[in-house]
Write a protein that holds these residues in place. Structure first.
Motif, mmCIF file in Angstrom:
data_model
loop_
_atom_site.group_PDB
_atom_site.id
_atom_site.type_symbol
_atom_site.label_atom_id
_atom_site.label_comp_id
_atom_site.label_asym_id
_atom_site.label_seq_id
_atom_site.Cartn_x
_atom_site.Cartn_y
_atom_site.Cartn_z
ATOM 1 N N TYR A 116 0.801 -1.240 0.000
ATOM 2 C CA TYR A 116 0.000 0.000 0.000
ATOM 3 C C TYR A 116 0.828 1.282 0.000
ATOM 4 C CZ TYR A 116 -3.663 -3.364 1.012
ATOM 5 O OH TYR A 116 -4.519 -4.428 0.942
ATOM 6 N N LYS A 117 2.137 1.163 0.175
ATOM 7 C CA LYS A 117 3.055 2.308 0.073
ATOM 8 C C LYS A 117 2.552 3.524 0.864
ATOM 9 C CE LYS A 117 5.933 0.333 -2.999
ATOM 10 N NZ LYS A 117 5.487 -1.042 -3.001
ATOM 11 N N SER A 118 2.395 4.664 0.171
ATOM 12 C CA SER A 118 2.062 5.909 0.878
ATOM 13 C C SER A 118 0.577 6.026 1.198
ATOM 14 C CB SER A 118 2.504 7.109 0.036
ATOM 15 O OG SER A 118 1.792 7.101 -1.180
ATOM 16 N N LYS A 119 -0.204 5.014 0.844
ATOM 17 C CA LYS A 119 -1.638 5.049 1.162
ATOM 18 C C LYS A 119 -1.932 4.470 2.544
ATOM 19 C CE LYS A 119 -3.327 4.653 -3.589
ATOM 20 N NZ LYS A 119 -2.121 4.219 -4.353
ATOM 21 N N LEU A 120 -0.878 4.088 3.255
ATOM 22 C CA LEU A 120 -1.065 3.328 4.496
ATOM 23 C C LEU A 120 -0.766 4.150 5.749
ATOM 24 C CD1 LEU A 120 -1.490 0.421 5.735
ATOM 25 C CD2 LEU A 120 0.993 0.153 5.570
ATOM 26 N N ILE A 121 -1.601 3.930 6.765
ATOM 27 C CA ILE A 121 -1.329 4.468 8.107
ATOM 28 C C ILE A 121 -1.009 3.285 9.017
ATOM 29 C CG2 ILE A 121 -2.288 5.710 10.082
ATOM 30 C CD1 ILE A 121 -4.357 6.948 8.109
ATOM 31 N N GLY A 122 0.136 3.340 9.707
ATOM 32 C CA GLY A 122 0.506 2.271 10.634
ATOM 33 C C GLY A 122 0.505 2.778 12.064
ATOM 34 N N ILE A 123 -0.096 2.004 12.952
ATOM 35 C CA ILE A 123 -0.208 2.429 14.359
ATOM 36 C C ILE A 123 0.278 1.311 15.279
ATOM 37 C CG2 ILE A 123 -1.786 3.249 16.168
ATOM 38 C CD1 ILE A 123 -3.749 4.037 13.917
ATOM 39 N N ILE A 124 1.188 1.646 16.180
ATOM 40 C CA ILE A 124 1.654 0.690 17.195
ATOM 41 C C ILE A 124 1.098 1.098 18.558
ATOM 42 C CG2 ILE A 124 3.684 -0.155 18.468
ATOM 43 C CD1 ILE A 124 3.635 -1.421 15.794
ATOM 44 N N LEU A 125 0.468 0.131 19.231
ATOM 45 C CA LEU A 125 -0.120 0.370 20.558
ATOM 46 C C LEU A 125 0.693 -0.365 21.632
ATOM 47 C CD1 LEU A 125 -3.879 -0.155 19.599
ATOM 48 C CD2 LEU A 125 -2.619 2.005 19.699
ATOM 49 N N SER A 126 0.179 -0.336 22.830
ATOM 50 C CA SER A 126 0.813 -0.992 23.974
ATOM 51 C C SER A 126 1.153 -2.455 23.671
ATOM 52 C CB SER A 126 -0.164 -0.926 25.160
ATOM 53 O OG SER A 126 0.338 -1.658 26.243
ATOM 54 N N GLY A 127 2.323 -2.894 24.188
ATOM 55 C CA GLY A 127 2.687 -4.282 23.956
ATOM 56 C C GLY A 127 3.955 -4.667 24.686
ATOM 57 N N ALA A 128 4.144 -5.995 24.818
ATOM 58 C CA ALA A 128 5.194 -6.483 25.706
ATOM 59 C C ALA A 128 6.437 -7.004 24.994
ATOM 60 C CB ALA A 128 4.632 -7.583 26.611
ATOM 61 N N ASN A 129 6.507 -6.942 23.657
ATOM 62 C CA ASN A 129 7.794 -7.242 23.032
ATOM 63 C C ASN A 129 8.032 -6.276 21.881
ATOM 64 O OD1 ASN A 129 6.663 -8.221 20.644
ATOM 65 N ND2 ASN A 129 7.110 -10.368 21.063
#
Lengths: 190, 281
Positions: A116-129
């Protein structure tokens, strides 16, 4: 810039945030949302149902080669990796666990970044590793928008901190601000 | 971390690799599911220190044993014994136990790169004391796999997962009872698989190895693109008796054109289908 797809990764402590995001997005929110959340590998049922309770959008666990549609939320199934094929359908795999995880956030994020290249939004939330740090860097390299939940707000900071050190992320935000940003980006999209 | 960055391949890189493998070794990977295959080739290049696809192609073209290594690494062999315990229980209770065994029951496990599905099935067959009434045939693309599958040596790490699955399959007993514990591995007791036939076979170009009552084809089509998946299902259908069963992965669909005219659903959740018996016209 117009974004068309959203991918969210998280593990320990992310369930409540994901539920809040899904509850806050309106029914006419069109961007497909992919959820890659660490989960018990042997528990097949219940997660979709739990996420659906407050969601205005339809949440599904896709089958292999299922076409991706707007207004839907795709949850990576237990014990499978989730890829995104160029014909805009889901590809699942039983390849070995990455970062002790299947589904692995790195695999899903890197695949989405490539497709999806520049059409993508990536989100990282809480996590343990640290799963997701490499994947988010791929989204950045491919011109997508990178968002990380503020580690101060996370129940477990490992995943968000790793993502922030691996990539010069575009936004570090509290969960409520992530929701506001998604709503703003969606409106821009029309 | 300098110099250790994973190379990201493009579509043209993959096409060049496919063409080289096809020209030099007559192996056609062009209809495999691209995203996961691309990722495995990238991992392979990272692990063996290749920074461009041209370098990899050059090495593979000049070294046949290296080609075998590549093939072994990029064909997925990661599976678990008793993966999806609910499936194995359904199979045991609703199909294997209920069959009348007037004739030998023939089962085919096609396109295997490792033996976990076979070992699982054979253990269930032994539990039911049906080893003389059921004949299992496993086919594998690479002849290199036959010895490994027959030896049935499993790493300790993998056995932990297998044992956890087994506990969900049945509350009593222990999977390790079927194994001999060696220094760094667990070896399956040879009598468990002594009746099974393990042969080299290319699903897409060789004659089918027989006509079967049950075909177990779980999580194999994940690695095919949609057109190869349809080809595979059509071929398998020719190897299945009317009234026979086919099992696919719990996240796969049986959707080649006209399939609903030919199959009924036995279990939607476990993805088991029965081939309809047609009356002679």
């Amino acid at each position: 810039m117009s974004y068309k797809y959203i991918i969210i990764g998280g593990s320990a402590g992310s369930f409540q945030t994901v539920t809040n995001i899904l509850a806050s997005l309106p029914q006419d929110f069109s961007m497909p949302i992919f959820l890659c959340l660490h989960r018990l590998k042997h528990v097949r049922a219940g997660f979709v149902e739990a996420l659906s309770i407050k969601s205005n959008l339809k949440v599904i666990e896709p089958n292999d080669k299922e076409y991706i549609r707007q207004h839907k939320v795709y949850l990576a199934p237990a014990n499978y990796h989730m890829y995104f094929e160029l014909g805009n359908y889901i590809g699942l795999s039983t390849e070995q666990a990455v970062n002790h995880s299947r589904p692995s956030i790195d695999i899903s994020f890197a695949s989405a970044a490539y497709t999806y290249k520049s059409k993508l939004i990536g989100i990282i939330l809480s996590g343990a590793n640290k799963d997701g740090a490499y994947g988010l860097s791929q989204i950045k390299e491919n011109g997508g928008l990178t968002i990380v939940q503020d580690p101060e707000e996370c129940q477990v900071k490992t995943m968000t901190s790793a993502a922030i050190s691996a990539t010069n992320v575009d936004h570090v935000l509290k969960a409520n601000d992530i929701i506001q940003l998604l709503l703003k980006l969606q409106n821009k999209h029309f | 971390m300098t110099g250790l960055k994973k190379t990201i391949l493009g579509i043209s890189d993959m096409k060049n690799l496919f063409q080289s493998l096809n020209n030099n070794y007559s192996i056609d990977l062009s209809n495999y599911a691209l995203s996961s295959l691309k990722s495995r080739v990238e991992d392979f290049m990272f692990n063996y220190h290749f920074s461009s696809i041209d370098e990899l192609i050059h090495k593979v073209e000049s070294d046949a044993s290296f080609f075998q290594l590549l093939l072994n690494k990029v064909l997925v062999e990661t599976t678990e014994m008793f993966r999806d315990p609910e499936f194995w229980n359904f199979l045991k209770i609703n199909i294997l136990t209920r069959n009348n065994y007037q004739n030998e029951l023939k089962i085919w496990i096609p396109e295997c790169n490792s033996g976990e599905e076979l070992y699982t099935l054979q253990i269930i067959i032994h539990q039911l004391n049906l080893q003389h009434k059921i004949k299992v045939c496993l086919t594998t693309l690479s002849p290199l796999n036959i010895e490994r599958i027959t030896k049935a040596n499993l790493e300790i790490k993998k056995m932990e997962i297998n044992c956890a699955n087994f506990e969900r399959y049945q509350e009593e007993g222990n999977l390790e009872e079927y194994f001999t514990n060696k220094a760094n591995s667990f070896k399956l007791n040879p009598e468990i698989i002594e009746n099974a036939e393990i042969i080299s076979h290319n699903l897409f170009s060789d004659k089918i190895p027989g006509i079967f009552d049950l075909i177990i084809f779980r999580n194999k089509m994940l690695y095919y693109n949609p057109s190869l998946k349809i080809d595979a299902l059509k071929i398998l259908n020719t190897g299945l008796k009317p009234g026979g069963y086919i099992a696919i992965g719990i996240k796969e669909s049986l959707d080649f054109p006209g399939w609903d005219q030919e199959f009924t659903v036995i279990s939607e959740s476990e993805r088991i289908f029965k081939k309809i018996i047609r009356k002679e016209e």
